[in-house]
Motif scaffolding. Structure first.
Motif: not given
Length: 451
Positions: A153-164
């Motif tokens: 979840a942290d990896t997905l959040g940093a890679t996908v969610i945060a940029p958007i």
């Protein structure tokens, strides 16, 4: 293509706007057909109406940004502690003046109002940062609950969610200025500068959080010096990549800048270009975050060397090239006003040289005082806006208020003409842009700066 359009390829282009005649008869106002008293009365009435509405909007906006600032201050201090917050604040402040000065330097040809840039910085530091912290935390917790895997979840959040989330929040400031300060948003450089100020503010708040947490971790484990987490975080975020967030968001700003240059009839282009810029900003941001989360430290340095540094160099070249193109636009558009009598013959060449513009301001300030230098600076700004307005009219992007805006700018130039024209002519001659004998220092005994 029809036969007529093939024979006349310029038939579909917008016609060149006609320069108003410069009437100088006794008793005539500076704007053809408009008495001076009418000009002053209309400006007072318009200023009164705009002041009331702008004051309300500005008050609401300042209040909202201040509230966002207080909330973000409380959240960051809660996560880092008071000591960590102070350490993070001190270290995060170091690159801010350099970044802001660099973006302001790019905007020297037609400097945007400071109120717009301060709004952009405050939005990035307060509103965009608050949106990012809340949205990123909520999304990461939701993914961790749904997948029962906090690490992914942290990896997905940093890679996908945060940029958007982060790029959308920063783009909101550019959109607001593009819509509500359209006169000040005229091209690519304006988009780059507004985006740079917004992203610098966002990175400032984010760096306080990261550096403050790093300091807290060092305090907990007793590490210090070059081996500390604080030193490593400072090196990566402040030394190596202070331009990371500005670089991402500048892509969005370039999209809005190209949209500002597009003709009014190209509505699809004016919508698609900012969206394309935003998508590119999100993609580069995701690549940057993913290089650290998925590829490890060596992957991070590889992406930094292979993509980030070349992209930064390319965008820097593009922005400087655009600034030089703006100077060429001034030299191309203003001679029409000189021919009509609004400007002296030497002024367009002086106004298209940054060296001559600086010399004119310095000469006026040194010889006749600060007020004269300020008047010359204002004159240069209005003349530049006039050249860009006429250039946009050639492209069909000036808007329906072109004639009114042109007359307004000519009025401002006329009011400062006796103050600024001699200094610009002097600068043109002193820099060799006009071959003529230098003027007498006091212009024949007349002080043009004394009223």
């Amino acid at each position: 293509m029809s036969e007529s359009s093939a024979q006349h390829p310029t038939a579909s282009r917008p016609p060149h706007p006609v320069v108003p005649a410069c009437r100088q008869e006794q008793g005539a106002g500076p704007i053809d057909g408009m008495p001076q008293s009418t000009v002053r009365r209309r400006h007072r009435l318009r200023a009164a109406r705009l002041w009331r509405s702008r004051a309300v909007r500005a008050g609401v906006l300042i209040t909202l940004l201040a509230l966002c600032g207080l909330v973000i201050l409380a959240l960051v201090r809660e996560q880092t502690g008071t000591q960590g917050f102070l350490v993070g604040l001190g270290l995060a402040t170091l690159p801010v003046p350099l970044l802001l000065a660099a973006f302001r330097w790019l905007d020297r040809v037609e400097p945007g109002p400071w109120r717009n840039l301060l709004f952009a910085f405050a939005w990035g530091a307060c509103a965009a940062a608050l949106i990012a912290i809340i949205a990123n935390s909520f999304a990461t917790r939701w993914i961790a609950t749904a997948t029962a895997d906090p690490a992914s979840a942290d990896t997905l959040g940093a890679t996908v969610i945060a940029p958007i989330v982060e790029e959308s929040a920063k783009a909101a400031a550019i959109l607001l200025l593009f819509v509500f300060r359209r006169r000040d948003f005229t091209g690519l450089v304006d988009g780059v500068v507004v985006a740079g100020f917004t992203a610098t503010g966002f990175a400032f708040t984010e760096n306080i959080l990261y550096l403050g947490n790093a300091f807290g971790e060092d305090q907990a484990f007793g590490t210090s010096g070059f081996a500390s987490v604080t030193a490593a975080t400072f090196f990566v975020r402040i030394v190596m990549s202070p331009f990371a967030h500005p670089l991402f968001t500048v892509l969005t700003g370039i999209g809005f800048g190209f949209a500002a240059l597009a003709a009014q009839r190209h509505r699809l282009r004016r919508i698609a270009l900012p969206l394309l810029g935003l998508a590119l900003a999100m993609g580069m941001h995701a690549l940057w975050n993913g290089s650290a989360s998925l590829l490890g430290p060596w992957g991070f340095y590889g992406v930094y060397a292979a993509f980030m540094v070349p992209a930064f160099g390319l965008l820097t070249w593009l922005t400087i090239w655009t600034r030089q193109r703006e100077l060429r636009t001034i030299s191309h558009e203003l001679p029409a006003y000189a021919a009509a009598g609004w400007l002296a013959a030497a002024e367009p060449r002086a106004l298209s040289s940054m060296r001559a513009r600086t010399m004119a301001r310095d000469f006026a300030r040194r010889t006749y005082g600060p007020a004269a230098g300020h008047a010359v600076s204002e004159y240069e700004s209005f003349a530049t806006s006039l050249a860009f307005l006429r250039h946009r009219a050639h492209r069909g992007a000036a808007g329906p208020d072109f004639a009114e805006r042109e007359r307004e700018l000519l009025h401002h130039l006329w009011r400062r003409r006796d103050v600024a024209a001699p200094a610009l002519v002097y600068a043109a001659r002193a820099t060799g842009r006009v071959i003529a004998p230098p003027p007498h220092r006091d212009y024949g005994g007349h002080n043009p700066y004394r009223h």
